[in-house]
Design an enzyme around this catalytic site. Structure first.
Site, PDB file in Angstrom:
ATOM      1  N   LYS A   1      29.713  78.504 -56.989  1.00  7.94           N
ATOM      2  CA  LYS A   1      30.397  77.631 -56.045  1.00  7.94           C
ATOM      3  C   LYS A   1      31.903  77.690 -56.194  1.00  7.94           C
ATOM      4  CE  LYS A   1      26.808  74.719 -54.419  1.00  7.94           C
ATOM      5  NZ  LYS A   1      26.370  73.378 -54.042  1.00  7.94           N
TER       6      LYS A   1
ATOM      7  N   LYS B   1      16.288  84.741 -48.676  1.00  5.55           N
ATOM      8  CA  LYS B   1      15.675  83.419 -48.562  1.00  5.55           C
ATOM      9  C   LYS B   1      16.246  82.649 -47.375  1.00  5.55           C
ATOM     10  CE  LYS B   1      17.831  80.008 -51.401  1.00  5.55           C
ATOM     11  NZ  LYS B   1      17.888  78.938 -52.259  1.00  5.55           N
TER      12      LYS B   1
ATOM     13  N   LYS C   1      20.939  77.872 -45.083  1.00  5.55           N
ATOM     14  CA  LYS C   1      21.961  77.552 -44.082  1.00  5.55           C
ATOM     15  C   LYS C   1      23.142  78.494 -44.194  1.00  5.55           C
ATOM     16  CE  LYS C   1      21.907  73.661 -46.038  1.00  5.55           C
ATOM     17  NZ  LYS C   1      21.790  72.340 -46.615  1.00  5.55           N
TER      18      LYS C   1
HETATM   19  P1  AMP Z   1      19.806  73.457 -50.229  1.00  4.75           P
HETATM   20  O1  AMP Z   1      19.570  72.577 -49.081  1.00  4.75           O
HETATM   21  O2  AMP Z   1      19.934  74.906 -49.860  1.00  4.75           O
HETATM   22  O3  AMP Z   1      20.883  72.976 -51.166  1.00  4.75           O
HETATM   23  O4  AMP Z   1      18.462  73.410 -51.105  1.00  4.75           O
HETATM   24  C1  AMP Z   1      17.965  72.253 -51.713  1.00  4.75           C
HETATM   25  C2  AMP Z   1      16.782  72.656 -52.575  1.00  4.75           C
HETATM   26  O5  AMP Z   1      15.728  73.155 -51.726  1.00  4.75           O
HETATM   27  C3  AMP Z   1      17.095  73.804 -53.549  1.00  4.75           C
HETATM   28  O6  AMP Z   1      17.403  73.320 -54.836  1.00  4.75           O
HETATM   29  C4  AMP Z   1      15.827  74.630 -53.578  1.00  4.75           C
HETATM   30  O7  AMP Z   1      15.000  74.216 -54.638  1.00  4.75           O
HETATM   31  C5  AMP Z   1      15.112  74.304 -52.266  1.00  4.75           C
HETATM   32  N1  AMP Z   1      15.200  75.423 -51.282  1.00  4.75           N
HETATM   33  C6  AMP Z   1      16.246  75.724 -50.476  1.00  4.75           C
HETATM   34  N2  AMP Z   1      15.977  76.797 -49.691  1.00  4.75           N
HETATM   35  C7  AMP Z   1      14.717  77.186 -50.005  1.00  4.75           C
HETATM   36  C8  AMP Z   1      13.853  78.238 -49.554  1.00  4.75           C
HETATM   37  N3  AMP Z   1      14.230  79.088 -48.604  1.00  4.75           N
HETATM   38  N4  AMP Z   1      12.617  78.325 -50.089  1.00  4.75           N
HETATM   39  C9  AMP Z   1      12.244  77.457 -51.045  1.00  4.75           C
HETATM   40  N5  AMP Z   1      12.989  76.454 -51.522  1.00  4.75           N
HETATM   41  C10 AMP Z   1      14.218  76.306 -51.024  1.00  4.75           C
HETATM   42  N1  TRP Z   2      22.594  69.553 -58.120  1.00  2.00           N
HETATM   43  C1  TRP Z   2      21.495  69.306 -57.235  1.00  2.00           C
HETATM   44  C2  TRP Z   2      21.438  70.446 -56.170  1.00  2.00           C
HETATM   45  O1  TRP Z   2      22.416  71.142 -55.989  1.00  2.00           O
HETATM   46  C3  TRP Z   2      21.604  67.971 -56.551  1.00  2.00           C
HETATM   47  C4  TRP Z   2      21.586  66.853 -57.538  1.00  2.00           C
HETATM   48  C5  TRP Z   2      22.630  65.994 -57.851  1.00  2.00           C
HETATM   49  C6  TRP Z   2      20.478  66.453 -58.324  1.00  2.00           C
HETATM   50  N2  TRP Z   2      22.209  65.073 -58.774  1.00  2.00           N
HETATM   51  C7  TRP Z   2      20.921  65.335 -59.082  1.00  2.00           C
HETATM   52  C8  TRP Z   2      19.172  66.933 -58.461  1.00  2.00           C
HETATM   53  C9  TRP Z   2      20.057  64.709 -59.982  1.00  2.00           C
HETATM   54  C10 TRP Z   2      18.330  66.290 -59.346  1.00  2.00           C
HETATM   55  C11 TRP Z   2      18.765  65.188 -60.102  1.00  2.00           C
HETATM   56  O2  TRP Z   2      20.420  70.599 -55.521  1.00  2.00           O
END
Ligand code: AMP
Ligand code: TRP
Length: 334
Positions: free
Chosen positions: A110, A196, A199
């Site tokens: 990031k 994968k 967004k």
């Molecule tokens: P994001 O919205 O991309 O930050 O994802 C939130 C959580 O959703 C992540 O920590 C992953 O565990 C899960 N995730 C996101 N994209 C996928 C995907 N394409 N397939 C499976 N799990 C996903």
């Molecule tokens: N870091 C996590 C992510 O990027 C989001 C998150 C913030 C989180 N605080 C948390 C997840 C505490 C589990 C527990 O998806």
């Protein structure tokens, strides 16, 4: 006593089939068995360059989406409505080995994204992000944290912080939390099944859960598969992904029928895609209806979320009081 679960999600845009099946669906399912705390983490969303005018809307959007897919209101809170998270994060700053933060892969990823987006700017908040995450978890003495493998390193650091605190104050005060890895499908982009669904890859790479039905159908209809002439001996990633999606929607019978047809070598992808689209649309329509219902009572629901945040805050305040006492800080009894 039910075991306690905590998980959080950042309000950074659309919910798609990937993060729904990969994370949020799990939240919904776990509610039956555990005492659940689910946070929308707006303090965390500030660690990357962001637009203050949009943040609040993104938070409420996500809240209504979560309600739509079946998260219970009483389990939901907004992080900044529980400011004790930030207070505990400060205290934890002083119990965190500095060097560990630089090893976090999420920070490495990031920080380069931040730098690209914002003329070399990388906030200190992005660096200390995992400390706030530790506070999110430990402030509720959570037993389990359902997260993807990408968060394992942050959980490891959370355990280190908890142990260091416990050692320093000579008390097993914090519960040492564990990751809860549940079997969740990895959903790939229908436009490029080698990557994968996400967004960040751009609009055509994700299917929005709350998107229009016509768009969902179109995206599935144009999903990349293969020539379908039986020339390949193993299932192509695109076809595999569509089967994964069908199964994840809970359409067991359709899944079995399609799989049998595939194995016999007679699966027509056009028909198959229509079946997958029907399953996705049926599922997402239920979510949309529930969301629309919530939106029809927007004011009331917002009030309830503030109430549930206030209720959840009581637990956080109790922890902060005890932590300040243990850490030797001034404490006003109330
Ligand atoms: P994001 O919205 O991309 O930050 O994802 C939130 C959580 O959703 C992540 O920590 C992953 O565990 C899960 N995730 C996101 N994209 C996928 C995907 N394409 N397939 C499976 N799990 C996903
Ligand atoms: N870091 C996590 C992510 O990027 C989001 C998150 C913030 C989180 N605080 C948390 C997840 C505490 C589990 C527990 O998806």
């Amino acid at each position: 006593m039910k075991k306690r679960i905590l998980s959080c999600i950042q309000p950074t845009g659309d919910m798609h089939l990937g993060n729904y099946f990969g994370a949020v669906k799990n939240w919904v399912d776990l509610q039956a068995e555990y005492d659940c705390f689910y946070g929308v983490v707006d303090y965390h969303a500030m660690t990357m360059p962001y637009d203050p005018k949009k943040l609040k809307n993104n938070v409420w959007d996500l809240i209504f989406n979560l309600i739509g897919v079946g998260v219970e209101i009483d389990n939901l809170f907004i992080q900044s409505l529980v400011p004790e998270h930030a207070e505990l994060a400060w205290i934890f700053n002083c119990f965190t080995p500095f060097g560990r933060l630089g090893q976090m892969t999420q920070f490495k990823d990031k920080s380069s994204q931040s730098s690209e987006k914002s003329e070399g700017f990388i906030s200190a908040g992005l660096f200390t992000y995992p400390i706030l995450q530790a506070a999110d978890i430990l402030i509720y003495n959570a037993d389990y944290v359902p997260v993807g493998k990408d968060q394992e390193q942050h959980l490891e650091l959370t355990r280190t912080i908890a142990q260091r605190f416990n050692n320093q104050v000579n008390k097993e005060y914090f519960t040492i939390p564990e990751c809860l890895f549940t079997e969740t499908p990895k959903i790939m982009s229908t436009a490029d099944p080698e990557r994968k669904m996400s967004k960040s890859a751009g609009e055509k790479h994700y299917i929005s859960v709350f998107g229009e039905e016509a768009r969902i159908r179109k995206q599935i209809r144009s999903a990349v598969t293969d020539a379908g002439d039986g020339s390949s001996t193993s299932m192509s990633p695109g076809v595999q992904n569509l089967f994964e999606i069908l199964k994840a929607c809970g359409a067991d019978q359709a899944y079995q029928e399609m799989m049998d047809t595939y194995e016999k070598g007679g699966l027509r992808y056009g028909d198959f895609k229509a079946v997958v689209a029907d399953a996705v649309v049926e599922m997402t329509n239920t979510f949309k209806e529930r969301k629309a219902e919530a939106l029809a009572n927007k004011k009331d629901i917002k009030y309830k979320i503030k109430q549930s945040s206030a209720e959840i805050r009581k637990t956080a305040q109790e922890t902060i009081r005890e932590v300040k006492e243990l850490a030797g800080l001034a404490n006003v009894k109330f």
